[in-house]
Enzyme design. Structure first.
Site, PDB file in Angstrom:
ATOM      1  CE1 TYR A 169       2.718  -8.134  -7.491  1.00 51.42           C
ATOM      2  CE2 TYR A 169       4.172  -9.879  -6.707  1.00 51.42           C
ATOM      3  CZ  TYR A 169       2.936  -9.247  -6.701  1.00 51.42           C
ATOM      4  OH  TYR A 169       1.923  -9.739  -5.907  1.00 51.42           O
TER       5      TYR A 169
ATOM      6  CG  ASP B  61      -0.678  -2.897  -1.917  1.00 50.04           C
ATOM      7  OD1 ASP B  61      -1.211  -3.766  -1.194  1.00 50.04           O
ATOM      8  OD2 ASP B  61       0.519  -2.574  -1.851  1.00 50.04           O
TER       9      ASP B  61
END
Length: 249
Positions: free
Chosen positions: A103, A45
């Site tokens: 992540y 993103d």
């Protein structure tokens, strides 16, 4: 490669915004003197970073790895760096050959902001109950339908994913949340973090987390945590490129 995503609208090329893919393709096209298209291991993103991001590409040029790295970095801005490069079989694809991803979400847990990490860590002033968060995180480990942790998921979309592990630890004023899984839905890690923060604040009881997942209702989960605290930390392959990992434990 690694990149600081602050200035970019994510990885994937877009017609009206500057992205990491665009910048890297332009740099490599200059280096190799031919049009270059790269295929990334993930879509990130706007504002999300990567400490280890793999991409694959094809070229007709014969260039030693050290020359490729030095040459590419010479054309790239300071917030993008090529870490390693090697030849792979023709059927290798950075995204589809990937077995798992990990992540990291970084939280600066303090009354005062850290001026050196304002675009790398989420400032969170409330005291964090790490044992409570670890207990909450355990409810997300395993294979589940994660529709409740997805932005704009459709009814027909496959929302079942497997989370291999979630670890939460505090190092000084920094809280690190590491999430490893076989794949992730849109905004899934950021919503997971937002849900954990809601647990920390007493808005969502730990006892309701299983029902939250079963509901498949995005409105029952926490907020979508801000993008700048998130980075792609590691990627995993069965036959790993030298910069990637193969341990799936």
């Amino acid at each position: 490669m690694a990149f600081r995503g602050t200035r970019y609208h994510g990885f994937q090329r877009q017609p009206n915004a500057v992205t990491v893919q665009q910048i890297v393709e332009e740099a490599l096209s200059q280096l190799l003197n031919e049009p270059v298209t790269i295929y990334g291991c993930s879509r990130t993103d706007t504002g999300v970073h990567a400490q280890q991001f793999c991409f694959s590409m094809q070229t007709e040029k014969q260039l030693p790895a050290r020359n490729f790295i030095r040459g590419a970095c010479g054309y790239l801005p300071e917030d993008i760096s090529i870490l390693s490069v090697e030849d792979v079989p023709p059927d290798f694809h950075a995204r589809y050959s990937c077995q798992a991803k990990q992540y990291m979400y970084r939280i600066h847990n303090s009354e005062s902001k850290n001026p050196f990490t304002t675009d790398l860590e989420l400032l969170y002033r409330r005291k964090m109950d790490i044992p409570l968060l670890q207990e909450a995180a355990s409810h997300f480990v395993g294979t589940h339908d994660f529709a409740a942790l997805c932005t704009n998921c459709t009814e027909k979309q496959n929302t079942i994913r497997t989370i291999h592990s979630i670890s939460i630890e505090k190092q000084g004023d920094t809280v690190l949340i590491l999430v490893k899984g076989n794949g992730f839905l849109y905004n899934m890690v950021r919503i997971l973090v937002g849900t954990l923060l809601s647990v920390n604040e007493g808005r969502i009881p730990v006892s309701e987390l299983d029902a939250l997942l079963e509901s498949r209702n995005r409105l029952k989960a926490g907020i979508t945590a801000q993008a700048h605290g998130l980075s792609l930390y590691r990627v995993f392959y069965e036959d790993a490129p030298s910069g990637a990992s193969i341990d799936l434990s």
